[in-house]
Design an enzyme around this catalytic site. Structure first.
Site, short mmCIF file in Angstrom:
data_model
loop_
_atom_site.label_atom_id
_atom_site.label_comp_id
_atom_site.label_asym_id
_atom_site.label_seq_id
_atom_site.Cartn_x
_atom_site.Cartn_y
_atom_site.Cartn_z
N VAL A 38 43.11 -15.60 9.90
CA VAL A 38 42.96 -15.67 8.44
C VAL A 38 41.49 -15.86 8.05
CG1 VAL A 38 43.45 -18.16 8.21
CG2 VAL A 38 44.04 -16.60 6.36
N ASP A 39 40.74 -16.51 8.90
CA ASP A 39 39.30 -16.72 8.68
C ASP A 39 38.59 -15.37 8.59
OD1 ASP A 39 36.84 -17.99 8.51
OD2 ASP A 39 36.80 -18.68 10.60
N ASP B 211 49.57 -11.86 2.25
CA ASP B 211 48.16 -11.98 2.60
C ASP B 211 47.49 -12.93 1.61
OD1 ASP B 211 45.47 -11.64 3.06
OD2 ASP B 211 45.51 -9.45 2.92
N ILE B 212 46.96 -14.03 2.10
CA ILE B 212 46.40 -15.07 1.23
C ILE B 212 45.17 -14.56 0.47
CG2 ILE B 212 44.81 -16.18 2.87
CD1 ILE B 212 46.02 -18.91 1.89
N TYR C 188 45.01 -21.33 17.30
CA TYR C 188 44.94 -22.72 17.77
C TYR C 188 46.24 -23.25 18.38
CZ TYR C 188 40.14 -23.55 16.06
OH TYR C 188 38.79 -23.52 15.88
N SER D 6 46.34 -23.84 11.92
CA SER D 6 46.45 -24.13 13.37
C SER D 6 47.60 -23.42 14.09
CB SER D 6 46.56 -25.64 13.65
OG SER D 6 45.32 -26.29 13.56
N THR D 7 48.43 -22.68 13.36
CA THR D 7 49.62 -22.12 14.03
C THR D 7 49.40 -20.72 14.62
OG1 THR D 7 50.59 -21.05 12.07
CG2 THR D 7 51.13 -23.37 12.43
N GLY D 8 48.15 -20.22 14.52
CA GLY D 8 47.83 -18.93 15.12
C GLY D 8 47.06 -19.14 16.41
N1 AR6 Z 1 46.92 -14.41 5.07
C1 AR6 Z 1 47.67 -15.50 5.33
N2 AR6 Z 1 47.88 -15.97 6.57
C2 AR6 Z 1 47.31 -15.30 7.60
C3 AR6 Z 1 46.51 -14.17 7.41
C4 AR6 Z 1 46.30 -13.71 6.07
N3 AR6 Z 1 45.56 -12.66 5.77
N4 AR6 Z 1 46.08 -13.74 8.64
C5 AR6 Z 1 46.62 -14.58 9.55
N5 AR6 Z 1 47.37 -15.52 8.94
P1 AR6 Z 1 44.79 -18.41 12.57
P2 AR6 Z 1 44.26 -21.17 13.46
C6 AR6 Z 1 48.13 -16.64 9.50
O1 AR6 Z 1 44.78 -17.91 13.96
O2 AR6 Z 1 45.46 -21.15 14.32
C7 AR6 Z 1 39.96 -18.25 13.71
O3 AR6 Z 1 39.28 -17.47 14.66
C8 AR6 Z 1 48.58 -16.56 10.94
O4 AR6 Z 1 49.78 -15.79 11.04
O5 AR6 Z 1 44.13 -17.61 11.51
O6 AR6 Z 1 44.03 -22.36 12.58
C9 AR6 Z 1 39.10 -19.40 13.21
O7 AR6 Z 1 37.74 -19.04 13.11
C10 AR6 Z 1 48.84 -18.02 11.25
O8 AR6 Z 1 50.15 -18.40 10.86
O9 AR6 Z 1 44.16 -19.91 12.45
C11 AR6 Z 1 39.33 -20.44 14.27
O10 AR6 Z 1 38.49 -20.21 15.38
C12 AR6 Z 1 47.86 -18.77 10.36
O11 AR6 Z 1 47.31 -17.79 9.48
C13 AR6 Z 1 40.78 -20.23 14.67
O12 AR6 Z 1 41.07 -18.87 14.35
C14 AR6 Z 1 46.74 -19.45 11.11
O13 AR6 Z 1 46.32 -18.63 12.18
C15 AR6 Z 1 41.71 -21.10 13.88
O14 AR6 Z 1 43.02 -20.96 14.39
#
Ligand code: AR6
Length: 171
Positions: free
Chosen positions: A33-34, A10-11, A125, A121-123
């Site tokens: 993660v946001d 967890d970042i 997006y 972007s790998t979640g």
């Molecule tokens: N620590 C580290 N990595 C994480 C955590 C955490 N606590 N939680 C999730 N991840 P995403 P995106 C990983 O969807 O694809 C938001 O709603 C997750 O497994 O968070 O860039 C924003 O507001 C994945 O590998 O971001 C935007 O609207 C990575 O973080 C949108 O999502 C990115 O997944 C951005 O989408």
């Protein structure tokens, strides 16, 4: 010794100068993660994001802005916006590279020497994970070659699939 490090976890728990947030253009929070960063960091981060929004509008894909870390152990959060994957013909690869590069630029401007990235972007997006990992590593490596002031870049993977990909690619 390599300045690149891989961890799975967890970042929001990391004690570094800056963690990077995979935000959206509104800078007002979201899921993934946001959501985790704003929950753990508290209202101070959102307040600073609102101030940035008032000054310059939001943050376009590929760009990055910085706030304090609020209640986090990290001193700063660098908010960047990755591209939404749209099949690959909408400049997604370039925009993803820009997100990493501009986050590192903002880091340097703010004397950050240790920084952790999520897999932007790998979640939600939907960017293909292998290609995203290749771009992330290549972009960061190129940047570090010409910028000495960053001491450590941590790729903080959350899911198993990304962790395995980074393990392979960083070998
Ligand atoms: N620590 C580290 N990595 C994480 C955590 C955490 N606590 N939680 C999730 N991840 P995403 P995106 C990983 O969807 O694809 C938001 O709603 C997750 O497994 O968070 O860039 C924003 O507001 C994945 O590998 O971001 C935007 O609207 C990575 O973080 C949108 O999502 C990115 O997944 C951005 O989408």
């Amino acid at each position: 010794m390599s300045r690149l490090k891989l961890i799975q976890g967890d970042i929001t728990k990391l004690q570094v100068d800056a963690i990077v947030n995979a935000a959206n253009s509104s800078l007002l929070g979201g899921g993934g993660v946001d959501g985790a960063i704003h929950r753990a960091g508290g209202p101070q981060i959102l307040e600073e994001c609102r101030q940035i929004r008032n000054k310059q509008g939001g943050c376009k894909a590929g760009e990055a802005v910085i706030t304090s870390g609020g209640n986090l152990k990290a001193k700063h959060v660098i908010h960047t916006v990755g591209p939404v994957w749209n099949g690959g013909s909408k400049n997604e690869e370039q925009l993803l590279a820009n997100a990493y590069r501009n986050s590192l630029r903002v880091a340097i401007e703010n004397s950050v020497s240790t920084i952790a990235f999520p897999n932007i972007s790998t979640g939600i997006y939907g960017f293909p994970k292998r290609r995203a990992a290749e771009i992330a590593i290549e972009t960061v490596q190129q940047f570090l070659q010409v910028n000495e002031s960053i001491r450590e870049v941590i790729f903080c993977c959350f899911d198993e699939e990304n962790t395995n990909l980074y393990q392979q690619l960083l070998k």
